[in-house]
Design a protein around this motif. Structure first.
Motif, PDB file in Angstrom:
ATOM      1  N   SER A   1     -21.415   0.788  -9.888  1.00  0.00           N
ATOM      2  CA  SER A   1     -21.584   1.075  -8.478  1.00  0.00           C
ATOM      3  C   SER A   1     -20.527   0.390  -7.612  1.00  0.00           C
ATOM      4  CB  SER A   1     -22.978   0.616  -8.019  1.00  0.00           C
ATOM      5  OG  SER A   1     -23.146  -0.780  -8.243  1.00  0.00           O
ATOM      6  N   HIS A   2     -19.496  -0.181  -8.217  1.00  0.00           N
ATOM      7  CA  HIS A   2     -18.465  -0.865  -7.440  1.00  0.00           C
ATOM      8  C   HIS A   2     -17.820   0.105  -6.455  1.00  0.00           C
ATOM      9  CE1 HIS A   2     -15.004  -3.333  -6.456  1.00  0.00           C
ATOM     10  NE2 HIS A   2     -15.629  -4.335  -7.052  1.00  0.00           N
ATOM     11  N   ILE A   3     -17.587  -0.366  -5.209  1.00  0.00           N
ATOM     12  CA  ILE A   3     -17.122   0.532  -4.153  1.00  0.00           C
ATOM     13  C   ILE A   3     -15.695   1.008  -4.369  1.00  0.00           C
ATOM     14  CG2 ILE A   3     -18.671  -0.536  -2.477  1.00  0.00           C
ATOM     15  CD1 ILE A   3     -16.270  -1.949  -1.289  1.00  0.00           C
ATOM     16  N   LEU A   4     -14.885   0.295  -5.153  1.00  0.00           N
ATOM     17  CA  LEU A   4     -13.524   0.722  -5.437  1.00  0.00           C
ATOM     18  C   LEU A   4     -13.471   1.449  -6.777  1.00  0.00           C
ATOM     19  CD1 LEU A   4     -11.471  -2.467  -4.448  1.00  0.00           C
ATOM     20  CD2 LEU A   4     -11.840  -0.423  -3.076  1.00  0.00           C
ATOM     21  N   THR A   5     -12.605   2.457  -6.877  1.00  0.00           N
ATOM     22  CA  THR A   5     -12.400   3.107  -8.165  1.00  0.00           C
ATOM     23  C   THR A   5     -11.696   2.125  -9.094  1.00  0.00           C
ATOM     24  OG1 THR A   5     -10.267   3.993  -7.473  1.00  0.00           O
ATOM     25  CG2 THR A   5     -12.218   5.362  -7.065  1.00  0.00           C
ATOM     26  N   PRO A   6     -11.843   2.290 -10.410  1.00  0.00           N
ATOM     27  CA  PRO A   6     -11.219   1.346 -11.339  1.00  0.00           C
ATOM     28  C   PRO A   6      -9.712   1.205 -11.148  1.00  0.00           C
ATOM     29  CG  PRO A   6     -12.852   2.665 -12.488  1.00  0.00           C
ATOM     30  CD  PRO A   6     -12.729   3.247 -11.108  1.00  0.00           C
ATOM     31  N   SER A   7      -9.016   2.310 -10.874  1.00  0.00           N
ATOM     32  CA  SER A   7      -7.562   2.216 -10.733  1.00  0.00           C
ATOM     33  C   SER A   7      -7.173   1.469  -9.474  1.00  0.00           C
ATOM     34  CB  SER A   7      -6.933   3.611 -10.736  1.00  0.00           C
ATOM     35  OG  SER A   7      -7.435   4.395  -9.679  1.00  0.00           O
ATOM     36  N   ARG A   8      -7.838   1.754  -8.359  1.00  0.00           N
ATOM     37  CA  ARG A   8      -7.534   1.027  -7.129  1.00  0.00           C
ATOM     38  C   ARG A   8      -7.874  -0.452  -7.278  1.00  0.00           C
ATOM     39  NH1 ARG A   8      -6.313   4.372  -2.745  1.00  0.00           N
ATOM     40  NH2 ARG A   8      -5.609   6.340  -3.663  1.00  0.00           N
ATOM     41  N   GLN A   9      -8.977  -0.735  -7.948  1.00  0.00           N
ATOM     42  CA  GLN A   9      -9.350  -2.124  -8.179  1.00  0.00           C
ATOM     43  C   GLN A   9      -8.287  -2.824  -9.029  1.00  0.00           C
ATOM     44  OE1 GLN A   9     -13.031  -2.714 -10.276  1.00  0.00           O
ATOM     45  NE2 GLN A   9     -13.270  -4.809  -9.543  1.00  0.00           N
ATOM     46  N   TRP A  10      -7.764  -2.127 -10.041  1.00  0.00           N
ATOM     47  CA  TRP A  10      -6.730  -2.717 -10.894  1.00  0.00           C
ATOM     48  C   TRP A  10      -5.465  -3.020 -10.095  1.00  0.00           C
ATOM     49  CZ3 TRP A  10      -6.453  -5.230 -15.204  1.00  0.00           C
ATOM     50  CH2 TRP A  10      -5.215  -5.396 -15.850  1.00  0.00           C
ATOM     51  N   TYR A  11      -5.066  -2.118  -9.203  1.00  0.00           N
ATOM     52  CA  TYR A  11      -3.879  -2.371  -8.386  1.00  0.00           C
ATOM     53  C   TYR A  11      -4.077  -3.602  -7.501  1.00  0.00           C
ATOM     54  CZ  TYR A  11      -2.643   2.416  -9.772  1.00  0.00           C
ATOM     55  OH  TYR A  11      -2.351   3.545 -10.493  1.00  0.00           O
ATOM     56  N   ASN A  12      -5.272  -3.754  -6.931  1.00  0.00           N
ATOM     57  CA  ASN A  12      -5.550  -4.944  -6.120  1.00  0.00           C
ATOM     58  C   ASN A  12      -5.484  -6.210  -6.968  1.00  0.00           C
ATOM     59  OD1 ASN A  12      -5.958  -3.280  -3.945  1.00  0.00           O
ATOM     60  ND2 ASN A  12      -8.183  -3.440  -3.942  1.00  0.00           N
ATOM     61  N   ILE A  13      -6.031  -6.129  -8.182  1.00  0.00           N
ATOM     62  CA  ILE A  13      -6.032  -7.278  -9.080  1.00  0.00           C
ATOM     63  C   ILE A  13      -4.605  -7.690  -9.425  1.00  0.00           C
ATOM     64  CG2 ILE A  13      -6.521  -7.968 -11.474  1.00  0.00           C
ATOM     65  CD1 ILE A  13      -9.152  -6.364 -11.214  1.00  0.00           C
ATOM     66  N   VAL A  14      -3.778  -6.718  -9.839  1.00  0.00           N
ATOM     67  CA  VAL A  14      -2.411  -7.031 -10.252  1.00  0.00           C
ATOM     68  C   VAL A  14      -1.582  -7.549  -9.076  1.00  0.00           C
ATOM     69  CG1 VAL A  14      -0.257  -6.062 -11.141  1.00  0.00           C
ATOM     70  CG2 VAL A  14      -2.430  -5.445 -12.196  1.00  0.00           C
ATOM     71  N   THR A  15      -1.766  -6.969  -7.894  1.00  0.00           N
ATOM     72  CA  THR A  15      -1.017  -7.420  -6.716  1.00  0.00           C
ATOM     73  C   THR A  15      -1.298  -8.888  -6.430  1.00  0.00           C
ATOM     74  OG1 THR A  15      -0.976  -5.210  -5.731  1.00  0.00           O
ATOM     75  CG2 THR A  15      -0.667  -7.067  -4.251  1.00  0.00           C
ATOM     76  N   GLU A  16      -2.566  -9.277  -6.476  1.00  0.00           N
ATOM     77  CA  GLU A  16      -2.911 -10.675  -6.220  1.00  0.00           C
ATOM     78  C   GLU A  16      -2.488 -11.570  -7.385  1.00  0.00           C
ATOM     79  OE1 GLU A  16      -6.823 -13.489  -5.280  1.00  0.00           O
ATOM     80  OE2 GLU A  16      -7.013 -11.302  -5.270  1.00  0.00           O
ATOM     81  N   TYR A  17      -2.748 -11.101  -8.601  1.00  0.00           N
ATOM     82  CA  TYR A  17      -2.463 -11.908  -9.792  1.00  0.00           C
ATOM     83  C   TYR A  17      -0.968 -12.169  -9.977  1.00  0.00           C
ATOM     84  CZ  TYR A  17      -1.801 -12.886 -14.787  1.00  0.00           C
ATOM     85  OH  TYR A  17      -1.404 -13.423 -15.977  1.00  0.00           O
ATOM     86  N   SER A  18      -0.133 -11.171  -9.710  1.00  0.00           N
ATOM     87  CA  SER A  18       1.302 -11.298  -9.989  1.00  0.00           C
ATOM     88  C   SER A  18       1.990 -12.330  -9.105  1.00  0.00           C
ATOM     89  CB  SER A  18       1.994  -9.941  -9.824  1.00  0.00           C
ATOM     90  OG  SER A  18       1.828  -9.432  -8.512  1.00  0.00           O
ATOM     91  N   ALA A  19       1.332 -12.778  -8.040  1.00  0.00           N
ATOM     92  CA  ALA A  19       1.902 -13.809  -7.182  1.00  0.00           C
ATOM     93  C   ALA A  19       1.474 -15.212  -7.601  1.00  0.00           C
ATOM     94  CB  ALA A  19       1.495 -13.563  -5.724  1.00  0.00           C
ATOM     95  N   LYS A  20       0.598 -15.318  -8.606  1.00  0.00           N
ATOM     96  CA  LYS A  20       0.090 -16.618  -9.017  1.00  0.00           C
ATOM     97  C   LYS A  20       1.095 -17.361  -9.898  1.00  0.00           C
ATOM     98  CE  LYS A  20      -3.865 -15.929  -6.986  1.00  0.00           C
ATOM     99  NZ  LYS A  20      -4.211 -16.668  -5.764  1.00  0.00           N
ATOM    100  N   ALA A  21       0.888 -18.661 -10.016  1.00  0.00           N
ATOM    101  CA  ALA A  21       1.820 -19.521 -10.746  1.00  0.00           C
ATOM    102  C   ALA A  21       1.492 -19.572 -12.232  1.00  0.00           C
ATOM    103  CB  ALA A  21       1.787 -20.936 -10.162  1.00  0.00           C
ATOM    104  N   LEU A  22       2.535 -19.518 -13.044  1.00  0.00           N
ATOM    105  CA  LEU A  22       2.424 -19.655 -14.499  1.00  0.00           C
ATOM    106  C   LEU A  22       3.435 -20.691 -14.972  1.00  0.00           C
ATOM    107  CD1 LEU A  22       2.132 -15.999 -15.847  1.00  0.00           C
ATOM    108  CD2 LEU A  22       0.499 -17.834 -16.274  1.00  0.00           C
ATOM    109  N   THR A  23       2.987 -21.604 -15.811  1.00  0.00           N
ATOM    110  CA  THR A  23       3.916 -22.561 -16.401  1.00  0.00           C
ATOM    111  C   THR A  23       4.814 -21.873 -17.419  1.00  0.00           C
ATOM    112  OG1 THR A  23       2.309 -24.345 -16.097  1.00  0.00           O
ATOM    113  CG2 THR A  23       4.106 -24.736 -17.645  1.00  0.00           C
TER     114      THR A  23
END
Length: 366
Positions: A228-250
């Protein structure tokens, strides 16, 4: 502890979308807390069920206490209290005071010098966080020595404006929230208590709420297996990757492994092949990723002011994957019609070499 108990009781009693109530199969190893300062490494019986807590923390540059092949047997007997860093001690204290017996800390529950154990336990990371009772997030601490609790004296009866979770992802006062691995931990945990510099903050599938009640909202982009999530899986994935790709990795080689648990949950919803950060059912749209105008660079010390794109030092993803670049990526939603499997204003030709590359370089989330 009263505020945390209040949040836990409300969440487990009334939030239908927050998953397990905390009685799950224990991980391969956990810390058993038998007293206020009595801790040992415990290996559960097969299919042993009990509530447990996870700790999310920054490792930092200072060495912290770890379980290795040489300390494994000793830690099973007891881990001396003074050997534990302040963040670990605080996590043990919170867990014990809430009446919970088991705590999972990665540096102590994974054998650090055993690559096979790391790979095995790493593959289970999604389940470990997803089925814990809740996660303690040492959000204000940049290493394991700074602790969860605030230890400061104030002489004036005033309070500065508080910084909340909705605007602190890149704030130096919240170093934990800028880490890529922690992004996954937060999204997989059904409940998280953040220990910030000014107050506690609660985060679950149903709500985000601070201790002073100034902040309260329902998150709409948490990864969830609920249909029942309000976002479709693909749109949710794009939001996830956009936020995640700016995070720090050692280590840049961790760009896909650090999102493996989230991808596994997403795959349970989409039921299609996963190719190095892209999905078979929306492959053409997924290939339309672009470098963000605010291209924060990932690294051990992420600086929001540093927005230069950086070439990876070593190969870790195919060039057609967003994971091949070091920096924030995004998708232009204006390029899509309401039916997201259709495109306008774009043309992609998928030739045989690309199809072959997809098959040879696919990285499954399992």
């Amino acid at each position: 502890m009263a505020q945390i108990s209040k949040w836990l009781n409300a969440c487990t009693g009334f939030h239908k979308g927050c998953g397990t109530l905390g009685r799950s199969y224990l991980p391969t190893r956990v810390l058993e807390i038998t007293g206020p300062r009595q801790v040992r490494l415990y290996i559960p019986e097969e299919n042993e069920i009990a509530p447990y807590v996870c700790l999310s923390h920054c490792w930092g540059t200072k060495a912290c206490t770890r379980t290795t092949t040489s300390t494994f047997d000793r830690h099973r007997q007891a881990i001396p209290w003074d050997d534990l860093q302040k963040t670990f001690q605080d996590a043990v204290s919170v867990t014990y005071r809430l009446g919970i017996r088991y705590l999972w800390i990665d540096s102590l529950c994974i054998i650090q010098d055993d690559i096979h154990d790391w790979r095995h336990e790493g593959s289970l990371m999604a389940n470990i966080y997803a089925h814990c009772y809740f996660t303690i997030a040492a959000s204000r601490s940049s290493d394991s020595y700074q602790g969860c609790f605030i230890h400061e004296d104030y002489t004036l009866n005033v309070r500065e404006e508080l910084k909340h979770i909705d605007d602190v992802y890149d704030d130096p006062d919240f170093p934990l929230l800028r880490r890529a691995w922690v992004f996954q931990e937060r999204n997989l945990s059904p409940r998280t208590v953040h220990f910030g510099p000014n107050e506690l903050l609660w985060e679950c599938m149903a709500k985000v709420e601070c201790e002073c009640l100034e902040l309260y909202f329902s998150p709409d982009d948490r990864i969830s297996t609920e249909s029942s999530h309000i976002l479709t899986p693909s749109r949710q994935w794009y939001n996830i990757v956009t936020e995640y790709s700016a995070k720090a990795l050692t280590f840049e080689k961790d760009i896909l492994p650090a999102l493996q648990g989230v991808a596994r949950v997403m795959q349970s919803k989409r039921r299609c092949q996963y190719y190095a950060g892209l999905w078979q059912d929306t492959l053409l749209l997924d290939l339309l990723w672009m470098i963000s105008a605010t291209c924060f660079r990932r690294g051990a010390t992420l600086d929001p002011k540093d927005n230069d794109l950086e070439e990876p030092q070593t190969w870790h993803a195919p060039s057609w994957s967003w994971a091949s670049v070091v920096g924030k990526v995004e998708w232009n939603s204006d390029s899509f019609t309401p039916k997201e499997n259709n495109m306008k204003g774009s043309h992609i030709s998928v030739r045989r070499p690309l199809a072959q590359t997809l098959l040879e370089n696919s990285v499954a989330p399992s």
